[in-house]
Design a protein around this motif. Sequence first.
Motif, short mmCIF file in Angstrom:
data_model
loop_
_atom_site.label_atom_id
_atom_site.label_comp_id
_atom_site.label_asym_id
_atom_site.label_seq_id
_atom_site.Cartn_x
_atom_site.Cartn_y
_atom_site.Cartn_z
N ILE A 158 14.86 13.03 11.41
CA ILE A 158 16.19 12.94 12.04
C ILE A 158 16.78 11.55 11.78
CG2 ILE A 158 17.50 13.22 14.18
CD1 ILE A 158 15.08 14.83 15.26
N ALA A 159 15.90 10.56 11.68
CA ALA A 159 16.37 9.18 11.46
C ALA A 159 16.74 8.91 10.01
CB ALA A 159 15.29 8.19 11.91
N ILE A 160 16.03 9.53 9.08
CA ILE A 160 16.22 9.11 7.69
C ILE A 160 16.75 10.22 6.78
CG2 ILE A 160 14.58 7.18 7.69
CD1 ILE A 160 13.51 10.54 6.46
N TYR A 161 16.88 11.43 7.34
CA TYR A 161 17.26 12.58 6.52
C TYR A 161 17.90 13.65 7.42
CZ TYR A 161 16.12 16.29 3.01
OH TYR A 161 16.14 17.33 2.11
N PRO A 162 18.92 13.27 8.20
CA PRO A 162 19.49 14.23 9.16
C PRO A 162 20.16 15.41 8.47
CG PRO A 162 20.80 12.20 9.07
CD PRO A 162 19.56 11.95 8.28
N GLN A 163 20.47 15.24 7.17
CA GLN A 163 21.11 16.33 6.42
C GLN A 163 20.24 17.59 6.42
OE1 GLN A 163 20.76 13.20 5.40
NE2 GLN A 163 22.83 12.42 5.03
N LYS A 164 18.94 17.42 6.54
CA LYS A 164 18.03 18.58 6.58
C LYS A 164 18.38 19.49 7.77
CE LYS A 164 13.81 20.38 5.48
NZ LYS A 164 13.57 20.99 4.16
N THR A 203 -0.24 17.57 6.02
CA THR A 203 0.32 17.10 4.75
C THR A 203 0.36 15.57 4.73
OG1 THR A 203 2.31 17.06 3.36
CG2 THR A 203 2.68 17.37 5.70
N THR A 204 0.36 15.01 3.52
CA THR A 204 0.45 13.54 3.41
C THR A 204 1.79 13.13 2.77
OG1 THR A 204 -0.60 13.59 1.24
CG2 THR A 204 -2.05 13.25 3.15
N ILE A 205 2.74 14.03 2.80
CA ILE A 205 4.02 13.77 2.12
C ILE A 205 5.13 13.58 3.15
CG2 ILE A 205 5.63 14.69 0.39
CD1 ILE A 205 3.22 16.54 -0.44
N CYS A 206 6.03 12.63 2.89
CA CYS A 206 7.17 12.37 3.79
C CYS A 206 8.43 12.26 2.94
CB CYS A 206 7.00 11.05 4.54
SG CYS A 206 5.46 10.92 5.43
N PRO A 207 9.60 12.50 3.54
CA PRO A 207 10.85 12.34 2.78
C PRO A 207 11.17 10.87 2.48
CG PRO A 207 11.31 13.10 5.02
CD PRO A 207 9.82 13.04 4.88
N VAL A 208 10.64 9.97 3.31
CA VAL A 208 10.80 8.53 3.10
C VAL A 208 9.45 7.90 3.37
CG1 VAL A 208 11.68 6.50 4.33
CG2 VAL A 208 13.29 8.19 3.50
N PRO A 264 0.82 -1.22 0.00
CA PRO A 264 0.00 0.00 0.00
C PRO A 264 0.85 1.27 0.00
CG PRO A 264 0.04 -0.96 2.21
CD PRO A 264 0.88 -1.86 1.33
N MET A 265 2.18 1.13 0.07
CA MET A 265 3.05 2.31 0.15
C MET A 265 3.94 2.44 -1.08
SD MET A 265 2.28 3.81 2.95
CE MET A 265 3.57 5.06 3.13
N ASN A 266 4.02 3.65 -1.60
CA ASN A 266 4.97 3.93 -2.67
C ASN A 266 6.40 3.90 -2.12
OD1 ASN A 266 3.72 4.36 -5.24
ND2 ASN A 266 2.61 6.04 -4.26
N ILE A 267 7.33 3.84 -3.06
CA ILE A 267 8.74 3.89 -2.64
C ILE A 267 9.20 5.35 -2.63
CG2 ILE A 267 11.11 3.29 -3.27
CD1 ILE A 267 10.05 0.88 -4.74
N ARG A 268 9.83 5.72 -1.56
CA ARG A 268 10.58 6.98 -1.51
C ARG A 268 11.65 6.79 -0.44
NH1 ARG A 268 8.32 12.98 -2.04
NH2 ARG A 268 10.30 14.01 -2.11
N ILE A 269 12.91 6.78 -0.85
CA ILE A 269 14.00 6.46 0.08
C ILE A 269 15.14 7.45 -0.15
CG2 ILE A 269 15.54 4.64 0.93
CD1 ILE A 269 13.81 2.61 -0.60
N THR A 270 15.58 8.10 0.92
CA THR A 270 16.74 9.00 0.77
C THR A 270 17.99 8.15 0.51
OG1 THR A 270 16.99 8.90 3.17
CG2 THR A 270 15.89 10.86 2.26
N PRO A 271 18.96 8.69 -0.22
CA PRO A 271 20.21 7.96 -0.41
C PRO A 271 20.85 7.54 0.91
CG PRO A 271 20.14 9.83 -1.89
CD PRO A 271 18.94 9.95 -0.99
N TYR A 272 20.67 8.39 1.94
CA TYR A 272 21.23 8.09 3.26
C TYR A 272 20.74 6.73 3.75
CZ TYR A 272 21.83 8.56 8.35
OH TYR A 272 22.15 8.36 9.66
N ILE A 273 19.42 6.52 3.70
CA ILE A 273 18.85 5.26 4.18
C ILE A 273 19.15 4.12 3.20
CG2 ILE A 273 16.57 4.13 4.36
CD1 ILE A 273 17.53 5.39 6.96
#
Length: 447
Positions: free
Chosen positions: A239-245, A150-155, A80-89
Amino acid sequence: MSKGNNLKLTLKDDQHRHFRDDDFWRIIPAWKDVTREEFSDHMWQMKHSIKKVEQVKTVLAELCKDQFYQDMLEGQKITPMNIRITPYIFALMDWNDPVNCPMRKQFLPIGSQFLPDHPYYEADSLHEDVDSPVPTITHRYHDKVLFLPTTICPVYCSYCTRSRLIGGSTETVEKETYGVNQARMDVAFDYIRAHPAIEDVVISGGDAFMMTAKQITFIGENLLNIPHIRRLRFATKGIAIYPQKILSDHEWFNALNGVHKKAREMGKSVVIHTHFSSPKEITIFSKLAMDRLFAEGIIVRNQAVLQEGVNDNINDMVLLIKQISYMNIQPYYVYMHDMVPGCEHFRTTIAEGEALEKAVRGTTAGFNTPTFVCDAPGGGGKRHVASYEYYDRENGISVWTAPNVKPGEVFFYFDPIRKLSAEAQARWSVKETREAMIAEAKKKAGF
Ligand code: SF4
């Protein structure tokens, strides 16, 4: 989780003080020449995020075995979830053994992992939509609301409890995706203003890391200016998946910090609730991001989800708890996995949750020991994992009440059927028998 090995603590005393600090992303063929400076940049992370199975194949090149690629394609037909993964993760996944990697399991679905959903799963297992008086607001606890601007997440997490809403439509689920929107916010703010009992707002979604600096300031200041609001929590997995922010988006960081400082001047609080579930998510980038937040006095608490094959053993759980504590994050909750679609392979039994909490307790200071909770399906709210009214372990049926949330109502959590005895599994396979078992458990609980 079998009793025994999974509960035997073998961590070294100082293991949690070591933070991964190598150029781990260079193992990915497409990123072998990416410098630390580039990898530390939040814009680079967003630009190179993985959003398609084909992209996984491209960046991995020879590391992507054909069988695994086919498995990912199959996964897309079910998840049920699309893929969106930061290079970090993505780079922290174990590409020698992706099938069994706890990081891959959390963020990159494959067909072979899925199990049939439990007969009583629900897309909105926690009844957030049922308890929603106006769009984007869930009002369940007397003095607190959940606000989903919002319904959007970085991952996108494979185990997301809001898979009915988050991250756009998939092959199996139609979703209405929305970003921060003025008209929706006005309705939410009006609702909060009109209900003076509300003191606490959780700003979630979706993820605060996907809001602009202006939106953080606008939402934060509008809510703080409501006289009865005392506490804001920005919920983010960032902070866990995109600390570069935190480390390189200075405008965004200053907006967050500005809201935090304004709150303090007003005698109110703005904190972050984040979401580390595995110690493998933690590196020197996490530590540096937390150092920056801590230096400004921003409190961060953690909410983990108990997941089989990710953190359902004492060593990973204690390492997670001690390492986030070391970074000045307070371990707050560990949730039993919600009964949502596409997640049966992640779920554990209530007995396993109880056993793990017992094993964790005493390994560190009490204030750094998370409370293990079951968010009672049907909207009972978070209950301590051992506070059920009755638990039929043989048939995996626990009965819960929530007197201060929904007085007079009874809630049920069901253990994963695959973890029950063969006899109990047979009983679950017949509708009339399982309904009778549930009625019996309710009766034994005194209802
Ligand atoms: S960050 Fe939270 S809301 Fe977003 S996909 Fe993950 S669990 Fe769901």
